[in-house]
Write an enzyme that holds these catalytic residues in place. Structure first.
Site, PDB file in Angstrom:
ATOM      1  N   SER A 151       0.871  -1.216   0.004  1.00  0.00           N
ATOM      2  CA  SER A 151       0.103  -0.123  -0.122  1.00  0.00           C
ATOM      3  C   SER A 151       0.901   1.289  -0.032  1.00  0.00           C
ATOM      4  O   SER A 151       1.985   1.227   0.464  1.00  0.00           O
ATOM      5  CB  SER A 151      -0.652   0.087   1.264  1.00  0.00           C
ATOM      6  OG  SER A 151      -1.522   1.377   1.520  1.00  0.00           O
ATOM      7  N   TYR A 164      -2.065  -1.032   9.893  1.00  0.00           N
ATOM      8  CA  TYR A 164      -2.198  -1.210   8.800  1.00  0.00           C
ATOM      9  C   TYR A 164      -0.984  -0.968   7.925  1.00  0.00           C
ATOM     10  O   TYR A 164      -0.170  -1.697   7.399  1.00  0.00           O
ATOM     11  CB  TYR A 164      -3.270  -0.538   8.040  1.00  0.00           C
ATOM     12  CG  TYR A 164      -3.774  -0.594   6.701  1.00  0.00           C
ATOM     13  CD1 TYR A 164      -4.188  -1.936   6.272  1.00  0.00           C
ATOM     14  CD2 TYR A 164      -3.145  -0.124   5.482  1.00  0.00           C
ATOM     15  CE1 TYR A 164      -4.537  -2.231   4.781  1.00  0.00           C
ATOM     16  CE2 TYR A 164      -3.469  -0.321   4.289  1.00  0.00           C
ATOM     17  CZ  TYR A 164      -3.933  -1.296   3.891  1.00  0.00           C
ATOM     18  OH  TYR A 164      -4.340  -1.727   2.421  1.00  0.00           O
TER      19      TYR A 164
END
Length: 258
Positions: A151, A164
């Protein structure tokens, strides 16, 4: 020297792919794209009921897909998933390590169970499934491609996304280590690092005033990414078009990480 056409560069005919987290979002799209370009695709997820719908859609376009149950946090489900795909289509030579979850919360307030869930799925799951793929590809001896889904948050963090961000940053570094260790077996390992891509999971939020403000504030291109804008990067890394690319995280983020 011959010059390959675009179709030849990205052709995946005769290849066997396994996509984790294929029951929705990016994984669903990745499976469709690989199948549309000739790969036989194992579609893996915990929600196997949704996988039957995906299988039907792929086959309606002339592709081939096999739903397999796989929970990336449960090591006992990993080898059987590979076994089933290999029995149907032959050895897996493309892995898309896509399964992931998110949990928001400030670090000072985060429940340790939420932290553990994100790390178990987003980092440990990538390791466990990638390890199985690496062992099998090495044993076959014909090389392969592992594409880990990281990401843009791995490079530019946001509040409340600590778990995350940590997991996805770990995926980037794991990708580099895997690439280094597997290079002499001709197994390439790379990472796609998406920014804010519109999917069925987030579309409602980004349609709100808060979501629109977030896009304007954080995305230099002032828009969400369309899921199809990941197609080219996926095909580059999965196919022979990217045969000399390994250990590389590719940002597809509209400039978020600048």
């Amino acid at each position: 020297m011959t010059i390959a056409s675009v179709g030849e560069l990205f052709d995946l005919s005769g290849r066997t792919a396994l996509v984790t987290g294929a029951s929705s979002g990016l994984g669903w799209r990745f499976a469709e794209v690989l199948a549309a370009n000739g790969a036989n695709v194992g579609i893996a997820a915990r929600r196997t009921d949704r996988l039957e719908t995906l299988k039907s859609e792929i086959e309606a376009r002339g592709g081939h897909a096999l739903p397999v149950p796989l929970d990336v946090t449960d090591i006992d489900t990993i080898a059987p998933a590979f076994d089933a795909v290999e029995k149907a289509f032959g050895p897996v030579d493309i892995l898309v390590n896509n399964a992931g979850v998110a949990a928001e919360g400030f670090i000072a307030d985060m429940n340790p169970a939420d932290w553990r869930k994100v790390l178990d799925t987003n980092l440990d799951g990538v390791f466990l499934v990638g390890q199985e793929a690496a062992r099998r590809m090495t044993a076959v001896g014909k090389g392969g491609s592992i594409v880990n889904i990281a990401s843009a948050i791995a490079f530019k963090v946001s509040k409340t996304l600590g778990a995350y961000a940590a997991a996805k940053a770990g995926v980037v570094q794991l990708t580099k280590v895997m690439a280094l260790e597997l290079a002499d077996a001709n197994i390439r390992v790379n990472a796609i690092c998406p920014g804010y891509i519109e999917t069925e999971i987030n579309s409602d939020y980004f349609a709100t005033e808060g979501g629109k403000k977030m896009i304007q504030r954080y995305v230099p291109m002032k828009r969400l990414g369309d899921i199809k804008e990941l197609d080219g990067t996926l095909l580059l890394l999965a196919s022979d078009a990217g045969s000399f690319i390994t250990g590389t995280p590719i940002l597809v983020d509209g400039g978020i990480a600048l």
